[in-house]
Enzyme design. Sequence first.
Site, PDB file in Angstrom:
ATOM      1  N   ALA A  18     -10.304  18.437  24.878  1.00 36.88           N
ATOM      2  CA  ALA A  18      -9.619  17.210  25.069  1.00 36.88           C
ATOM      3  C   ALA A  18     -10.337  16.187  24.344  1.00 36.88           C
ATOM      4  CB  ALA A  18      -9.956  17.145  26.520  1.00 36.88           C
ATOM      5  N   THR A  40      -8.283  12.769  23.056  1.00 44.26           N
ATOM      6  CA  THR A  40      -8.595  11.326  23.655  1.00 44.26           C
ATOM      7  C   THR A  40      -8.419  10.248  22.638  1.00 44.26           C
ATOM      8  OG1 THR A  40     -10.826  11.835  23.935  1.00 44.26           O
ATOM      9  CG2 THR A  40      -9.690  12.177  25.937  1.00 44.26           C
ATOM     10  N   PHE A  56      -7.358  15.806  31.248  1.00 46.39           N
ATOM     11  CA  PHE A  56      -7.108  16.311  32.498  1.00 46.39           C
ATOM     12  C   PHE A  56      -7.989  15.962  33.693  1.00 46.39           C
ATOM     13  CE2 PHE A  56      -3.513  17.564  30.156  1.00 46.39           C
ATOM     14  CZ  PHE A  56      -2.524  18.190  30.735  1.00 46.39           C
ATOM     15  N   HIS A  96      -3.683  27.191  25.426  1.00 43.09           N
ATOM     16  CA  HIS A  96      -2.702  26.825  26.785  1.00 43.09           C
ATOM     17  C   HIS A  96      -1.551  26.231  26.108  1.00 43.09           C
ATOM     18  CE1 HIS A  96      -6.681  26.674  28.931  1.00 43.09           C
ATOM     19  NE2 HIS A  96      -7.085  25.806  28.062  1.00 43.09           N
TER      20      HIS A  96
END
Length: 168
Positions: A24, A28, A35, A123
């Site tokens: 992440a 960002t 999340f 993912h």
Amino acid sequence: MIDVSSQIADWVKSSRRTVVFTGAGMSTESGIPDFRSPGGVWDRFDPNEFTFQNFIGSEAGRRRYWELGRVVYPVIKRAEPNPGHHALVTLWRLGLLDCVITQNIDNLHQRAGLPAERVIELHGNATRARCLTCERPYDRAEIQDWLEAGVPVPGCAPPCGASSSPAR
């Protein structure tokens, strides 16, 4: 005192196969909220509802998934690769990077210039989908148009016509 940047550069230069793992924090900086942090996606949605089993197990599970996707996809679509993504492309072009393993679903590594076959997406990828029955590929923008037009659970187009909606 060891200069950490120099040490990392030496490791990369002397490595036979450098693999980078991203999460992440890489996205960002491009404006995609993570999340889990306060104000993140899981503050608005229950993560326990978003399992593959829930998606394939019921229309309600698919509806919840697409409600989430309807909110998240525009943010991903607007995001641009940042200097971190471009630095990895530079390493790859110099022959110093074998591949990137990422938890991110935003396609930013590929948009920055890494070949898709050099990006392992743990993912999946929120910019594309496929029918679970016939495996027909869909661009996520097409599905977003359906969602914006009021289709709560997109299904596959003919000739398949499966009632199970495309999944990433």
